[in-house]
Write a protein that holds these residues in place. Structure first.
Motif, PDB file in Angstrom:
ATOM      1  N   LYS A   1      21.576  37.549  62.826  1.00 55.86           N
ATOM      2  CA  LYS A   1      22.329  37.791  61.859  1.00 55.86           C
ATOM      3  C   LYS A   1      22.230  39.275  62.044  1.00 55.86           C
ATOM      4  O   LYS A   1      23.036  40.123  61.802  1.00 55.86           O
ATOM      5  CB  LYS A   1      22.811  37.302  60.863  1.00 55.86           C
ATOM      6  N   THR A   2      21.160  40.195  61.247  1.00 56.12           N
ATOM      7  CA  THR A   2      20.616  40.789  60.488  1.00 56.12           C
ATOM      8  C   THR A   2      20.396  42.110  61.482  1.00 56.12           C
ATOM      9  O   THR A   2      20.303  43.095  61.124  1.00 56.12           O
ATOM     10  CB  THR A   2      19.838  40.870  59.521  1.00 56.12           C
ATOM     11  N   LYS A   3      19.192  41.072  62.595  1.00 51.11           N
ATOM     12  CA  LYS A   3      18.848  42.453  63.969  1.00 51.11           C
ATOM     13  C   LYS A   3      17.854  42.955  62.947  1.00 51.11           C
ATOM     14  O   LYS A   3      17.276  43.543  63.363  1.00 51.11           O
ATOM     15  CB  LYS A   3      19.338  43.170  64.878  1.00 51.11           C
ATOM     16  N   LEU A   4      17.010  42.851  61.844  1.00 50.49           N
ATOM     17  CA  LEU A   4      16.161  43.146  60.848  1.00 50.49           C
ATOM     18  C   LEU A   4      15.476  42.063  60.657  1.00 50.49           C
ATOM     19  O   LEU A   4      15.309  40.573  61.029  1.00 50.49           O
ATOM     20  CB  LEU A   4      16.594  43.477  59.691  1.00 50.49           C
ATOM     21  N   SER A   5      13.962  42.556  60.171  1.00 48.81           N
ATOM     22  CA  SER A   5      12.916  41.800  60.256  1.00 48.81           C
ATOM     23  C   SER A   5      12.779  41.094  58.587  1.00 48.81           C
ATOM     24  O   SER A   5      13.601  42.214  57.463  1.00 48.81           O
ATOM     25  CB  SER A   5      11.330  42.141  60.344  1.00 48.81           C
TER      26      SER A   5
END
Ligand code: PFF
Length: 452
Positions: free
Chosen positions: A68-72
């Protein structure tokens, strides 16, 4: 930024990459010794129940947050709710604790490979060989340093993909070997069948709260959960891949390998020791003591032993690479250091932190932290304390702040989320209460306040 994020190619790419991180020493070394120690069949049953409920829920939540966030992890929690950034940070500490002692065990694996390759099978099958080896100062440190150095070189030159490819090719061979050894032990050794029964038949009189504490910690460790890793993997996952199906596949695969490893080791313990409590409860040394005894009875045992340990080495290496890569990338993000400097710092830190774990069996064996040797303490701090805390806050966050609906929507981007009822009930009610009970009991028992 997110548009630059690369994705796994193909439907199976994500599952294979996540499985490469998940399958490692946790499955082959840690699972069998815990199952032997904490009740055999009842441990296995507890683990399976937890895997399809807790493991499933947490893995879905982590992968969905990542995609969803495309972040780690740290960035993901920060993006969703600034107040929860600390969960990402807490999760990031876990690989820092695990990597050094993981490399100590990785070093033992290398030593056993070298031993079999040089034909020292008979010496290694001696019951005291392992304790003499870890009881010496220099040699285990040498192998530990070599293992962590190899991991660092791979991460330094960014050739993880190459190693992961090799370890993926080796994985089926490793599984076939585990199966072969299990069948060999069960079919040819007296007493092995008692081990099979001990391992498969739940005996409720062996059950204690410790069974659940150990199984839960093992679940997090083995599936690389509650430390942000699956969030990172999720951030690379394409939208047209089913999160639910992938989660099931990773879980079954990871559990299958652990199950087979137990089936290989526990019957062998019974064959060689009659299954007495001391042999079953010996802990981290179990695989290293038992398997050489098995190989010693086989024709061409040295070759089989060497091949087996090199496979385990690759499985361990691909996991330690994913641990180190996680730490290095966090360091690079947070400090703006380049990859080279970050690798050197992580290598130095891991060497320093791993030393006590290695020396805890020799020169520093009298030093104890809350009654534990260093390696056991690090293992306890990450698996029985920090991971349940991260898991607990993640459940509260998803259940009440983000709301299960957000995860369900992400999972349903491509099709129906079949187990969404289970997911919602687990993440909001069952998991938080259960985790709180487990966490409290493991901490209280570590400090000797209660006995579980
Ligand atoms: N899951 C790995 C194992 O079972 O050996 C251990 C591990 C690897 C944990 C990588 C975390 C991680 F990032």
């Amino acid at each position: 930024m997110s548009s630059q994020r690369s994705s796994f190619t193909g439907k199976i790419g994500f599952v294979l990459a996540a499985a490469g991180s998940a399958v490692g020493l946790g499955n082959i070394w840690r699972f069998p010794y815990l199952a032997a120690k904490y009740g055999g069949g009842i441990f296995l049953l507890t683990y399976l129940v937890l895997a399809i409920t807790f493991g499933f829920t947490l893995m879905i939540a982590e992968i969905a947050i990542g995609r969803k966030t495309k972040l780690s992890a740290i960035g993901a929690f920060k993006a969703l709710d600034k107040r929860f950034t600390f969960v990402g940070v807490l999760g990031a500490i876990i690989p820092i604790i695990i990597l050094p002692y993981y490399a100590v065990i990785g070093g033992w694996v290398m030593k056993y490979f070298a031993g079999f390759a040089s034909g020292a099978t008979e010496q290694m099958a001696d019951g005291n060989y392992f304790s003499n080896f870890i009881g010496s100062v220099g040699e285990p440190i040498f192998w530990f340093a070599l293992f962590i150095a190899i991991t660092a070189i791979v991460v330094f030159f960014g050739v993880e993909k190459g190693v992961e490819k090799v370890s993926k090719i080796m994985m089926p061979v490793l599984i076939a070997m585990i199966l072969f050894i299990a069948i060999y032990v069960i079919c040819t050794m007296d007493g092995a069948l008692d081990g099979v029964i001990y391992y498969l038949k739940p005996d409720f009189s062996n059950f204690s709260v410790m069974t659940v504490v150990a199984a839960m910690g093992q679940l997090f460790y083995s599936m690389s959960l509650a430390m942000g890793i699956m969030i990172t993997y999720g951030s690379y996952m394409k939208k047209d891949i089913s999160i639910e199906k992938s989660t099931r596949q990773i879980e079954w695969f990871d559990t299958g390998v652990a199950f087979l490893a137990g089936l290989m080791i526990i019957p062998a313990v019974f064959a060689f020791s009659g299954g007495d409590a001391a042999a079953l409860g010996q802990g981290p040394g179990l695989m290293f003591v038992t398997l050489p005894q098995v190989f010693n009875t086989m024709p061409a045992g040295s070759v089989i032993g060497a091949v087996f340990f090199i496979m385990v080495f690759f499985a361990a290496l691909s996991s330690s690479i994913s641990l180190m890569e996680t730490i290095v990338s966090i360091l690079m993000d947070k400090t703006k250091l380049n990859r080279r400097a970050s690798c050197l710092i992580v290598l130095g830190g891991a060497l320093l932190l791993g030393l006590p774990s290695s020396l805890g069996y020799s020169a520093w064996s009298s030093v104890k932290i809350i009654g534990m040797q260093f390696l056991d303490f690090f293992d306890f701090a990450s698996n029985s304390v920090l991971m349940p805390i991260v898991a607990l806050i993640t459940c509260i966050f998803v259940g009440y702040i983000l709301k299960p609906k957000a995860v369900i929507e992400e999972v349903e981007v491509n099709g129906k989320f079949k187990s969404k009822g289970l997911f919602t009930v687990m993440i909001r009610y069952v998991a938080p209460v259960f985790l709180l009970v487990i966490l409290t009991s493991s901490i209280l028992s570590a400090f000797g306040i209660i006995k579980i």
